[in-house]
Design a protein around this motif. Structure first.
Motif, PDB file in Angstrom:
ATOM      1  N   THR A  16       4.742   0.574   3.009  1.00  6.30           N
ATOM      2  CA  THR A  16       4.395   1.190   1.561  1.00  6.30           C
ATOM      3  C   THR A  16       2.905   1.382   1.616  1.00  6.30           C
ATOM      4  O   THR A  16       2.305   1.771   0.466  1.00  6.30           O
ATOM      5  CB  THR A  16       4.671   0.136   0.586  1.00  6.30           C
ATOM      6  N   GLY A  17       1.997   1.176   2.428  1.00  3.20           N
ATOM      7  CA  GLY A  17       0.626   1.384   2.345  1.00  3.20           C
ATOM      8  C   GLY A  17       0.432   2.927   2.885  1.00  3.20           C
ATOM      9  O   GLY A  17       1.090   3.436   3.722  1.00  3.20           O
ATOM     10  N   GLU A  76      -2.804   5.757   3.182  1.00  3.41           N
ATOM     11  CA  GLU A  76      -4.227   6.014   3.354  1.00  3.41           C
ATOM     12  C   GLU A  76      -4.620   7.341   3.801  1.00  3.41           C
ATOM     13  O   GLU A  76      -3.779   8.079   4.791  1.00  3.41           O
ATOM     14  CB  GLU A  76      -5.074   5.045   4.221  1.00  3.41           C
ATOM     15  N   GLY A 126       2.704   3.642  -7.500  1.00 10.06           N
ATOM     16  CA  GLY A 126       1.843   2.684  -6.704  1.00 10.06           C
ATOM     17  C   GLY A 126       0.515   2.481  -7.372  1.00 10.06           C
ATOM     18  O   GLY A 126      -0.047   2.885  -8.453  1.00 10.06           O
ATOM     19  N   LYS A 135      -6.846   5.199  -0.326  1.00 15.36           N
ATOM     20  CA  LYS A 135      -6.059   4.024   0.354  1.00 15.36           C
ATOM     21  C   LYS A 135      -5.663   3.564  -0.852  1.00 15.36           C
ATOM     22  O   LYS A 135      -6.027   2.988  -1.673  1.00 15.36           O
ATOM     23  CB  LYS A 135      -7.021   3.301   1.174  1.00 15.36           C
ATOM     24  N   ARG A 176      -1.336   1.542  -2.104  1.00 14.42           N
ATOM     25  CA  ARG A 176       0.374   1.163  -1.599  1.00 14.42           C
ATOM     26  C   ARG A 176       1.293   1.684  -2.648  1.00 14.42           C
ATOM     27  O   ARG A 176       0.937   1.569  -3.815  1.00 14.42           O
ATOM     28  CB  ARG A 176       0.297  -0.302  -1.547  1.00 14.42           C
TER      29      ARG A 176
END
Length: 181
Positions: free
Chosen positions: A20-21, A23, A71, A86, A88
């Motif tokens: 889910t992250g 960047e 998010g 960056k 999530r």
């Protein structure tokens, strides 16, 4: 002034990290998008400073829909290359889960910034040079405008992907010029 959008593909510039992250870069300085706009270094600086000073954050939306936040951007900053983000995707939000699945499957590969132009000039090529922008949001989108900023899968080497994408963009521009359009 109306809210404008600038799209970026994110295969080369943004990567999924641990499900889910995400960047990467939502905007690249000096890159001309399909609308003939070029964002200059420092264009976001004042806006980011104001957001921080006001205790607010850039929103992460689905397809620029303010009713669909998906998010959190934990970090949004300018560096030498462009606008780095960056954050999530929220698994507790249905669209956040869907976005993660679509990115992993390669069905979604774009980022788009929602902004208001505060200062811009024209260069000798007829391009609009965006020198100061008020950044509102960075969205995950289906159709990006700047082909050189995209999402990559976890573990991809972004520097090699970026170089290949930039080379492909140059070759595509040359092909179009030779074809007369």
């Amino acid at each position: 002034m109306d809210l404008e959008h600038k799209f970026c593909r994110f295969d080369d510039e943004v990567k999924i990290v641990e499900g889910t992250g995400i960047e990467g870069y939502a905007s690249l300085f000096g890159a001309c998008d399909q609308g003939g706009d070029v964002v200059t270094k420092g264009a976001y600086a004042r806006s980011l400073q104001k957001l921080t000073g006001d205790g607010r954050a850039v929103k992460m939306l689905w397809q620029h829909d303010p009713a669909q936040p998906i998010g959190i951007w934990d970090e949004v900053r300018e560096d030498e290359r462009g606008l780095y983000v960056k954050g999530r995707l929220l698994e507790s939000v249905e669209k956040g889960r869907e976005a993660a699945a679509l990115i992993e499957a390669g069905a979604i590969d774009g980022l788009s910034i929602g902004y208001r132009t505060l200062k811009a000039t024209k260069n000798d090529k007829g391009q609009r040079l965006l020198t100061e922008l008020e950044l509102w949001e960075v969205s995950l989108v289906t159709f990006p405008m700047l082909p050189s900023a995209r999402v990559a899968s976890k573990g991809d080497d972004l520097s090699e992907d970026v170089a290949m994408r930039e080379l492909a963009d140059v070759l595509e521009d040359m092909r179009r010029n030779l074809a007369g359009g």
